[in-house]
Design a protein around this motif. Sequence first.
Motif, PDB file in Angstrom:
ATOM      1  N   LYS A 138      33.142  39.898  38.461  1.00  0.00           N
ATOM      2  CA  LYS A 138      34.346  40.541  37.935  1.00  0.00           C
ATOM      3  C   LYS A 138      34.640  41.776  38.786  1.00  0.00           C
ATOM      4  N   ASP A 139      35.820  41.778  39.419  1.00  0.00           N
ATOM      5  CA  ASP A 139      36.273  42.900  40.240  1.00  0.00           C
ATOM      6  C   ASP A 139      37.153  43.790  39.361  1.00  0.00           C
ATOM      7  N   GLN A 140      36.595  44.926  38.944  1.00  0.00           N
ATOM      8  CA  GLN A 140      37.294  45.827  38.039  1.00  0.00           C
ATOM      9  C   GLN A 140      37.890  46.993  38.808  1.00  0.00           C
ATOM     10  N   ARG A 141      39.163  47.303  38.545  1.00  0.00           N
ATOM     11  CA  ARG A 141      39.857  48.405  39.201  1.00  0.00           C
ATOM     12  C   ARG A 141      40.178  49.497  38.192  1.00  0.00           C
ATOM     13  N   ASP A 142      39.985  50.748  38.595  1.00  0.00           N
ATOM     14  CA  ASP A 142      40.274  51.899  37.748  1.00  0.00           C
ATOM     15  C   ASP A 142      41.622  52.485  38.165  1.00  0.00           C
ATOM     16  N   PRO A 143      42.671  52.324  37.360  1.00  0.00           N
ATOM     17  CA  PRO A 143      43.997  52.811  37.767  1.00  0.00           C
ATOM     18  C   PRO A 143      44.069  54.330  37.760  1.00  0.00           C
ATOM     19  N   LEU A 144      44.972  54.870  38.569  1.00  0.00           N
ATOM     20  CA  LEU A 144      45.172  56.319  38.612  1.00  0.00           C
ATOM     21  C   LEU A 144      45.732  56.815  37.284  1.00  0.00           C
ATOM     22  N   ASN A 145      46.632  56.061  36.712  1.00  0.00           N
ATOM     23  CA  ASN A 145      47.198  56.397  35.407  1.00  0.00           C
ATOM     24  C   ASN A 145      46.389  55.673  34.334  1.00  0.00           C
ATOM     25  N   PRO A 146      45.693  56.396  33.450  1.00  0.00           N
ATOM     26  CA  PRO A 146      44.850  55.743  32.447  1.00  0.00           C
ATOM     27  C   PRO A 146      45.624  54.859  31.484  1.00  0.00           C
ATOM     28  N   PHE A 147      46.939  55.031  31.424  1.00  0.00           N
ATOM     29  CA  PHE A 147      47.753  54.219  30.521  1.00  0.00           C
ATOM     30  C   PHE A 147      48.293  52.959  31.201  1.00  0.00           C
ATOM     31  N   THR A 148      47.939  52.794  32.503  1.00  0.00           N
ATOM     32  CA  THR A 148      48.377  51.626  33.254  1.00  0.00           C
ATOM     33  C   THR A 148      47.207  50.652  33.375  1.00  0.00           C
ATOM     34  N   THR A 149      47.412  49.416  33.020  1.00  0.00           N
ATOM     35  CA  THR A 149      46.347  48.425  33.110  1.00  0.00           C
ATOM     36  C   THR A 149      46.402  47.728  34.466  1.00  0.00           C
ATOM     37  N   VAL A 150      45.233  47.552  35.053  1.00  0.00           N
ATOM     38  CA  VAL A 150      45.096  46.799  36.300  1.00  0.00           C
ATOM     39  C   VAL A 150      44.250  45.571  35.989  1.00  0.00           C
ATOM     40  N   PRO A 151      44.826  44.368  36.045  1.00  0.00           N
ATOM     41  CA  PRO A 151      44.057  43.183  35.670  1.00  0.00           C
ATOM     42  C   PRO A 151      42.808  43.022  36.529  1.00  0.00           C
ATOM     43  N   ASP A 152      41.693  42.712  35.880  1.00  0.00           N
ATOM     44  CA  ASP A 152      40.476  42.394  36.605  1.00  0.00           C
ATOM     45  C   ASP A 152      40.636  41.032  37.281  1.00  0.00           C
ATOM     46  N   VAL A 153      39.957  40.875  38.403  1.00  0.00           N
ATOM     47  CA  VAL A 153      39.958  39.590  39.095  1.00  0.00           C
ATOM     48  C   VAL A 153      38.571  38.976  38.946  1.00  0.00           C
ATOM     49  N   ASP A 154      38.508  37.801  38.368  1.00  0.00           N
ATOM     50  CA  ASP A 154      37.233  37.122  38.162  1.00  0.00           C
ATOM     51  C   ASP A 154      37.026  36.070  39.244  1.00  0.00           C
ATOM     52  N   LEU A 155      35.779  35.899  39.626  1.00  0.00           N
ATOM     53  CA  LEU A 155      35.403  34.857  40.580  1.00  0.00           C
ATOM     54  C   LEU A 155      34.248  34.076  39.981  1.00  0.00           C
TER      55      LEU A 155
ATOM     56  N   ALA B  69      21.511  18.042  50.320  1.00  0.00           N
ATOM     57  CA  ALA B  69      22.908  17.829  49.966  1.00  0.00           C
ATOM     58  C   ALA B  69      23.293  18.800  48.864  1.00  0.00           C
ATOM     59  N   SER B  70      24.559  19.235  48.879  1.00  0.00           N
ATOM     60  CA  SER B  70      25.031  20.136  47.832  1.00  0.00           C
ATOM     61  C   SER B  70      26.536  20.032  47.668  1.00  0.00           C
ATOM     62  N   TYR B  71      26.986  20.387  46.469  1.00  0.00           N
ATOM     63  CA  TYR B  71      28.409  20.518  46.173  1.00  0.00           C
ATOM     64  C   TYR B  71      28.594  21.851  45.466  1.00  0.00           C
ATOM     65  N   SER B  72      29.500  22.679  45.973  1.00  0.00           N
ATOM     66  CA  SER B  72      29.753  23.978  45.357  1.00  0.00           C
ATOM     67  C   SER B  72      31.256  24.185  45.191  1.00  0.00           C
ATOM     68  N   ARG B  73      31.622  24.979  44.209  1.00  0.00           N
ATOM     69  CA  ARG B  73      33.031  25.212  43.892  1.00  0.00           C
ATOM     70  C   ARG B  73      33.211  26.645  43.404  1.00  0.00           C
ATOM     71  N   VAL B  74      34.308  27.278  43.806  1.00  0.00           N
ATOM     72  CA  VAL B  74      34.637  28.626  43.339  1.00  0.00           C
ATOM     73  C   VAL B  74      36.094  28.663  42.905  1.00  0.00           C
ATOM     74  N   LYS B  75      36.385  29.571  41.968  1.00  0.00           N
ATOM     75  CA  LYS B  75      37.756  29.754  41.488  1.00  0.00           C
ATOM     76  C   LYS B  75      38.008  31.229  41.240  1.00  0.00           C
ATOM     77  N   TYR B  76      39.140  31.722  41.730  1.00  0.00           N
ATOM     78  CA  TYR B  76      39.573  33.091  41.483  1.00  0.00           C
ATOM     79  C   TYR B  76      40.507  33.094  40.272  1.00  0.00           C
ATOM     80  N   ASP B  77      40.226  33.954  39.310  1.00  0.00           N
ATOM     81  CA  ASP B  77      41.065  34.084  38.121  1.00  0.00           C
ATOM     82  C   ASP B  77      41.656  35.487  38.120  1.00  0.00           C
ATOM     83  N   PHE B  78      42.983  35.589  38.287  1.00  0.00           N
ATOM     84  CA  PHE B  78      43.636  36.888  38.410  1.00  0.00           C
ATOM     85  C   PHE B  78      44.014  37.505  37.071  1.00  0.00           C
TER      86      PHE B  78
END
Length: 401
Positions: free
Chosen positions: A276-293, A311-320
């Motif tokens: 989970k990539d969490q961002r801290d906005p400059l304005n505390p009243f403004t939400t910045v959506p976390d980006v999940d991987l 042998a292997s199979y791997s998969r990733v997904k970014y959730d904004f």
Amino acid sequence: MKKSLLVLAALAACGAASAQSTVTLFGVVDAAVRNVSNKSVSTAFGTGYSVKASRTELANSGLSSSRLGFRGVEDLGGGLSASFWLEAPITNDDGATGVASFSRRSTVSVAGSFGEIRLGRDKTTTVLNEEQFDPFGDTGIGGSLIIDANETSVSGTGYGSNSTYKRAGNMVQYYLPRNLGGFYGNVAYALHENTRTSASFATAGTLNTGRHIGGRFGYATGPLDVAASYAQNDTSFTTGTGAAAVARPGKIKTFNLGATYDFGVAKLYGEYSRSKDQRDPLNPFTTVPDVDLAGYLIGVTVPIGPGQIRASYSRVKYDFNRVPTLFGVNAADPTANKLALGYVHNLSKRTALYATIARVSNKNGAGLTVGAGPSYSTAFNGTALQARTSTGYEFGIRHAF
């Protein structure tokens, strides 16, 4: 006679001292012929453009990472020992990089019945799990997508590169002792070493960029090995441009769980990871959506005489975590999957021949590759292109000493 006895006594003392301390030179030299081909396509209606970029090269680190290192241990008595470990990456394919820095590992430690305290640059608790539960050990073109995705920023998506995901410097670690009936683990804290200033106002003076906090705990018994890890890596991002640019803190928090089970005729691998990539906005009243991987891997190794199939199979997904638009429709989140197949033929305990093929498929803006091949083409005839597929093969030889 007395002088002879004194000389003999001195030699005996030197021999006893040297027997308590050992220094070892070790390393791996790995080279492979590698080809990677990356295809980009146009998503615009009616264009149908596609561009392929490919490169054939002599590469290193296809089966094991090429390296040169020195390690030593001294017996302090009473069950205590002190040790050091200095390990440098090398590029033996062209000889351009030698022992210029010990960026792979540079630690000093003390160990005993209580466990081990280790100081310096080392692998993080997260990547220890990633490598242990990947049949390819995150090496060569067959390695898991999960580490690649965590280390690579995705253009226009907000998910930033995680520079301390794999290794961290300025780290203090504690490892559990080895006689705990199969239980193992370690905790780690890497100092950010940023200067604090009392006059700063919510900007650079309060950033913890570079700090890493992590822990790992596992259990291995018989054919079963299972472990989980959690880590927080402090990062930063910039809001605004020019004179209005402001550095803000961010955190990438990662959890993963992996397991292997050895049936003898085959060894199964499995892993799940979520960051989970969490961002801290400059304005505390403004939400910045976390980006999940989120990502997962399943794999297998099968011994065949002196060799092994992997042998292997791997998969990733970014959730904004996007806020729904007026009509409730958002662009699809980027995803990527990877299929890898390889064979290792052991000529001896230290020397092996190997071959690997792999393919990555990207969707919706993901741009991962099977290795350090050419970049994806981003435009053709004024039409924007998106990464689509990355295909590669390599065959080489690895010698360890």
